[in-house]
Design an enzyme around this catalytic site. Structure first.
Site, PDB file in Angstrom:
ATOM      1  N   ASN A 124     -14.352  -3.495   7.404  1.00 34.60           N
ATOM      2  CA  ASN A 124     -14.360  -3.344   8.855  1.00 34.60           C
ATOM      3  C   ASN A 124     -15.439  -2.344   9.257  1.00 34.60           C
ATOM      4  O   ASN A 124     -15.807  -1.478   8.461  1.00 34.60           O
ATOM      5  CB  ASN A 124     -13.008  -2.827   9.358  1.00 34.60           C
ATOM      6  CG  ASN A 124     -11.875  -3.760   9.029  1.00 34.60           C
ATOM      7  OD1 ASN A 124     -12.019  -4.971   9.104  1.00 34.60           O
ATOM      8  ND2 ASN A 124     -10.742  -3.218   8.660  1.00 34.60           N
ATOM      9  N   HIS A 134      -3.550   6.009  12.304  1.00 32.20           N
ATOM     10  CA  HIS A 134      -3.071   4.640  12.096  1.00 32.20           C
ATOM     11  C   HIS A 134      -2.585   4.395  10.669  1.00 32.20           C
ATOM     12  O   HIS A 134      -3.063   5.010   9.728  1.00 32.20           O
ATOM     13  CB  HIS A 134      -4.189   3.637  12.392  1.00 32.20           C
ATOM     14  CG  HIS A 134      -4.756   3.758  13.761  1.00 32.20           C
ATOM     15  ND1 HIS A 134      -6.053   3.409  14.048  1.00 32.20           N
ATOM     16  CD2 HIS A 134      -4.226   4.186  14.936  1.00 32.20           C
ATOM     17  CE1 HIS A 134      -6.290   3.613  15.332  1.00 32.20           C
ATOM     18  NE2 HIS A 134      -5.207   4.091  15.881  1.00 32.20           N
ATOM     19  N   LYS A 193      -7.564   2.627   2.205  1.00 30.74           N
ATOM     20  CA  LYS A 193      -8.875   2.494   2.844  1.00 30.74           C
ATOM     21  C   LYS A 193      -9.907   3.339   2.119  1.00 30.74           C
ATOM     22  O   LYS A 193      -9.631   4.471   1.728  1.00 30.74           O
ATOM     23  CB  LYS A 193      -8.815   2.953   4.301  1.00 30.74           C
ATOM     24  CG  LYS A 193      -7.911   2.129   5.177  1.00 30.74           C
ATOM     25  CD  LYS A 193      -7.853   2.694   6.580  1.00 30.74           C
ATOM     26  CE  LYS A 193      -6.918   1.867   7.457  1.00 30.74           C
ATOM     27  NZ  LYS A 193      -6.760   2.487   8.777  1.00 30.74           N
ATOM     28  N   HIS A 209      -4.200   7.492   9.001  1.00 29.84           N
ATOM     29  CA  HIS A 209      -5.619   7.840   8.973  1.00 29.84           C
ATOM     30  C   HIS A 209      -6.186   7.846  10.391  1.00 29.84           C
ATOM     31  O   HIS A 209      -5.809   7.023  11.220  1.00 29.84           O
ATOM     32  CB  HIS A 209      -6.387   6.820   8.122  1.00 29.84           C
ATOM     33  CG  HIS A 209      -7.862   6.987   8.200  1.00 29.84           C
ATOM     34  ND1 HIS A 209      -8.664   6.153   8.953  1.00 29.84           N
ATOM     35  CD2 HIS A 209      -8.678   7.918   7.650  1.00 29.84           C
ATOM     36  CE1 HIS A 209      -9.926   6.566   8.843  1.00 29.84           C
ATOM     37  NE2 HIS A 209      -9.956   7.629   8.063  1.00 29.84           N
ATOM     38  N   ASP A 244      -3.258   4.793  20.885  1.00 29.93           N
ATOM     39  CA  ASP A 244      -3.292   6.133  20.306  1.00 29.93           C
ATOM     40  C   ASP A 244      -2.607   7.160  21.201  1.00 29.93           C
ATOM     41  O   ASP A 244      -2.044   8.138  20.699  1.00 29.93           O
ATOM     42  CB  ASP A 244      -4.732   6.540  20.002  1.00 29.93           C
ATOM     43  CG  ASP A 244      -5.319   5.691  18.878  1.00 29.93           C
ATOM     44  OD1 ASP A 244      -4.547   5.126  18.092  1.00 29.93           O
ATOM     45  OD2 ASP A 244      -6.556   5.596  18.805  1.00 29.93           O
TER      46      ASP A 244
END
Length: 185
Positions: A49, A62, A72, A119, A168
């Site tokens: 991404n 997230h 990730k 994260h 958020d």
């Protein structure tokens, strides 16, 4: 490639070996075998991404819940960010603790944030390009968010009035979060 464990040992910083001359530079940004040897597991990435953000954008904190949890491997191609990994693994000795570091196009650092962490990052420059590899596909109904400014976390983002998404702004306080993650420790 140099690998370094952070204060939360499962979060790893990776610094590539840069080869440069008057033409520019070259570096190996990822090497599966070296990565797996250091991590001590067979980690496979299935999705890449990229995001571009203005200065002052904050994205996070997230995660995706099991069975769609994601690890990730993150890096900055252009600009810089303050990157944050928050341990949300039940029974982990570092549950509720976080590590943060600057990732930038200059330092070329990467961070591996395994499953069981929330994260996020705050952009420090305009037109920051952030890339990340994921160990699982995006699964919208499995995503969640811990509130970026939860006072219990004590994260120093360095941004007084960040630019946030509605998602958020609506993150959960850690105290109200019933984590589906377990510690492997």
């Amino acid at each position: 490639m140099n690998f370094e464990r952070t204060a939360i040992a499962d979060v790893i910083l990776i610094k590539p070996t840069l080869f440069g001359d008057d033409r520019g530079y070259f570096f190996e940004s990822f090497q599966q075998q070296k990565f797996n040897d250091f991590v001590g597991a067979d980690i496979r990435f299935v999705q890449d991404n990229e995001s571009k953000s203005a200065k002052g954008v904050l994205r996070g904190l997230h995660f995706q819940a099991p069975p769609h949890a994601q690890g990730k491997l993150v890096r900055v191609v252009k600009g810089s960010v303050l990157d944050v990994a928050l341990d949300i693994r039940k029974d982990s000795p570092t549950y509720g603790q976080h590590v943060s570091f600057i990732l930038s196009e200059e330092n070329k650092l990467q961070a591996y944030i395994p499953e069981g962490f929330a994260h996020g990052f705050a952009t420090l420059e305009d037109n920051t390009i952030f890339q990340y590899k994921c160990t699982n596909w995006y699964h919208p109904s499995s995503e969640g968010s811990i509130l970026w400014n939860d006072p219990a976390l004590g994260i120093q983002w360095g941004i007084e009035h960040p630019i946030l998404s509605a998602k958020d702004e609506a993150g959960q306080l850690l105290a109200d979060f019933n984590t589906p993650f377990v510690s492997l420790i």
